[in-house]
Design an enzyme around this catalytic site. Structure first.
Site, PDB file in Angstrom:
ATOM      1  N   CYS A   1       2.343   2.406   2.857  1.00  0.00           N
ATOM      2  CA  CYS A   1       2.297   1.714   1.866  1.00  0.00           C
ATOM      3  C   CYS A   1       3.657   1.814   1.079  1.00  0.00           C
ATOM      4  O   CYS A   1       4.341   2.727   1.221  1.00  0.00           O
ATOM      5  CB  CYS A   1       1.132   2.430   0.709  1.00  0.00           C
ATOM      6  SG  CYS A   1       1.303   1.645  -0.935  1.00  0.00           S
ATOM      7  N   LEU A   2       4.144   0.682   0.611  1.00  0.00           N
ATOM      8  CA  LEU A   2       5.496   0.542  -0.127  1.00  0.00           C
ATOM      9  C   LEU A   2       5.752   1.648  -1.161  1.00  0.00           C
ATOM     10  O   LEU A   2       6.820   1.822  -1.481  1.00  0.00           O
ATOM     11  CB  LEU A   2       5.779  -1.062  -0.571  1.00  0.00           C
ATOM     12  CG  LEU A   2       5.843  -1.785   0.578  1.00  0.00           C
ATOM     13  CD1 LEU A   2       6.190  -3.308  -0.129  1.00  0.00           C
ATOM     14  CD2 LEU A   2       7.189  -1.555   1.372  1.00  0.00           C
TER      15      LEU A   2
ATOM     16  N   HIS B   1      -6.900  -2.756   1.314  1.00  0.00           N
ATOM     17  CA  HIS B   1      -5.856  -1.907   0.716  1.00  0.00           C
ATOM     18  C   HIS B   1      -5.219  -2.130  -0.560  1.00  0.00           C
ATOM     19  O   HIS B   1      -5.121  -1.319  -1.380  1.00  0.00           O
ATOM     20  CB  HIS B   1      -4.619  -1.474   1.977  1.00  0.00           C
ATOM     21  CG  HIS B   1      -3.479  -0.900   1.550  1.00  0.00           C
ATOM     22  ND1 HIS B   1      -2.964   0.144   2.174  1.00  0.00           N
ATOM     23  CD2 HIS B   1      -2.399  -1.098   0.617  1.00  0.00           C
ATOM     24  CE1 HIS B   1      -1.870   0.577   1.633  1.00  0.00           C
ATOM     25  NE2 HIS B   1      -1.509  -0.170   0.589  1.00  0.00           N
ATOM     26  N   GLU B   2      -4.943  -3.700  -0.428  1.00  0.00           N
ATOM     27  CA  GLU B   2      -4.553  -4.310  -1.793  1.00  0.00           C
ATOM     28  C   GLU B   2      -5.334  -4.358  -3.008  1.00  0.00           C
ATOM     29  O   GLU B   2      -4.989  -4.043  -4.147  1.00  0.00           O
ATOM     30  CB  GLU B   2      -3.800  -5.551  -1.737  1.00  0.00           C
ATOM     31  CG  GLU B   2      -2.726  -5.981  -0.477  1.00  0.00           C
ATOM     32  CD  GLU B   2      -1.620  -5.015  -0.616  1.00  0.00           C
ATOM     33  OE1 GLU B   2      -1.217  -4.355  -1.605  1.00  0.00           O
ATOM     34  OE2 GLU B   2      -1.050  -4.470   0.289  1.00  0.00           O
TER      35      GLU B   2
ATOM     36  N   GLY C   1       2.345  -6.473   2.310  1.00  0.00           N
ATOM     37  CA  GLY C   1       1.403  -6.671   1.016  1.00  0.00           C
ATOM     38  C   GLY C   1       1.862  -5.990  -0.054  1.00  0.00           C
ATOM     39  O   GLY C   1       2.718  -5.063   0.121  1.00  0.00           O
TER      40      GLY C   1
ATOM     41  N   GLN D   1       2.012  -2.152  -8.497  1.00  0.00           N
ATOM     42  CA  GLN D   1       3.047  -1.463  -7.588  1.00  0.00           C
ATOM     43  C   GLN D   1       4.443  -1.750  -8.382  1.00  0.00           C
ATOM     44  O   GLN D   1       5.335  -1.232  -8.073  1.00  0.00           O
ATOM     45  CB  GLN D   1       3.214  -1.849  -6.165  1.00  0.00           C
ATOM     46  CG  GLN D   1       1.642  -1.391  -5.272  1.00  0.00           C
ATOM     47  CD  GLN D   1       1.913  -1.614  -3.989  1.00  0.00           C
ATOM     48  OE1 GLN D   1       1.517  -2.767  -3.584  1.00  0.00           O
ATOM     49  NE2 GLN D   1       2.611  -0.857  -3.190  1.00  0.00           N
TER      50      GLN D   1
ATOM     51  N   HIS E   1      -5.378  -0.978  -4.591  1.00  0.00           N
ATOM     52  CA  HIS E   1      -4.358  -0.740  -5.430  1.00  0.00           C
ATOM     53  C   HIS E   1      -4.717  -1.322  -7.012  1.00  0.00           C
ATOM     54  O   HIS E   1      -4.347  -0.586  -8.064  1.00  0.00           O
ATOM     55  CB  HIS E   1      -3.370  -1.545  -5.255  1.00  0.00           C
ATOM     56  CG  HIS E   1      -2.324  -0.888  -4.156  1.00  0.00           C
ATOM     57  ND1 HIS E   1      -1.717   0.394  -4.646  1.00  0.00           N
ATOM     58  CD2 HIS E   1      -1.662  -1.282  -2.961  1.00  0.00           C
ATOM     59  CE1 HIS E   1      -0.941   0.814  -3.238  1.00  0.00           C
ATOM     60  NE2 HIS E   1      -0.904  -0.137  -2.313  1.00  0.00           N
TER      61      HIS E   1
HETATM   62 NI    NI Z   1       0.192  -0.141  -0.469  1.00  0.00          NI
END
Ligand code: NI
Length: 179
Positions: free
Chosen positions: A93-94, A135-136, A46, A51, A139
């Site tokens: 998370c990235l 989660h997204e 995701g 991000q 963000h």
């Molecule tokens: Ni994330």
């Protein structure tokens, strides 16, 4: 398609609230494609526009990272219409280097948004998809999963991160957790 740089905590852009998109222009369509390429290359399941430093309400999710593209979700201006139940899931998370934690979220969500052709998409999700959507969307509101864990755990991580950044040592995470 280009792979974009993924911003890492504590980058200030990750704390900002993203703006809704009024028109899905060619530029936005290209950005979505680049986000998909970036997510797949990471690899992760995701990614949200902030991000990659773009404060606009776009998310992409592809839970099947071993067969990329088959179940790809692209959502513009996603909104949670309904949430119910409770589930605890281990998240990474990235944008959060070398850390995963158990996070409590709604078990099921109903999400509405637009696809990249401005067509309305409704998703009823549970399991990892429900977690990934929440989660997204977090963000887009300037929230990371580490904002949803205890302060003690977050402080421990922040200290460890500083040390890691000094020594340059990090461990790779499982792509399945990287949302
Ligand atoms: Ni994330």
């Amino acid at each position: 398609m280009a792979s974009l740089e993924i911003l890492k905590y504590p980058d200030a852009a990750l704390k900002k609230v993203s703006l809704p998109i009024k028109t899905i222009s060619g530029e936005i369509v290209r950005l979505i494609e680049d986000m998909v390429a970036t997510m797949h290359a990471a690899p992760g399941v995701g990614l949200a526009a902030p991000q990659v430093g773009v404060l606009q309400r776009i998310i992409v999710i592809d839970l099947d990272y071993e067969d990329p593209g088959k179940n790809l979700i692209k959502l513009v201006n996603p909104e949670i219409l309904h949430a119910e139940g409770e589930v605890v899931w281990e998240e990474g998370c990235l944008s959060v280097v070398d850390f995963t934690a158990e996070v409590k979220r709604a078990e099921r969500v109903e999400v509405v948004g637009l696809d990249d052709k401005e067509k309305e998409v409704r998703i009823d999700a549970d399991g990892l998809l429900s977690v990934a959507l929440q989660h997204e969307i977090d963000h887009l509101d300037g929230k990371l999963f580490i904002d949803r864990i205890s302060r003690l755990k977050r402080d421990l991580y922040t200290r460890r991160l500083k040390k890691m950044l000094r020594t340059g040592k990090t461990r790779p995470e499982s792509p399945r957790l990287m949302i």
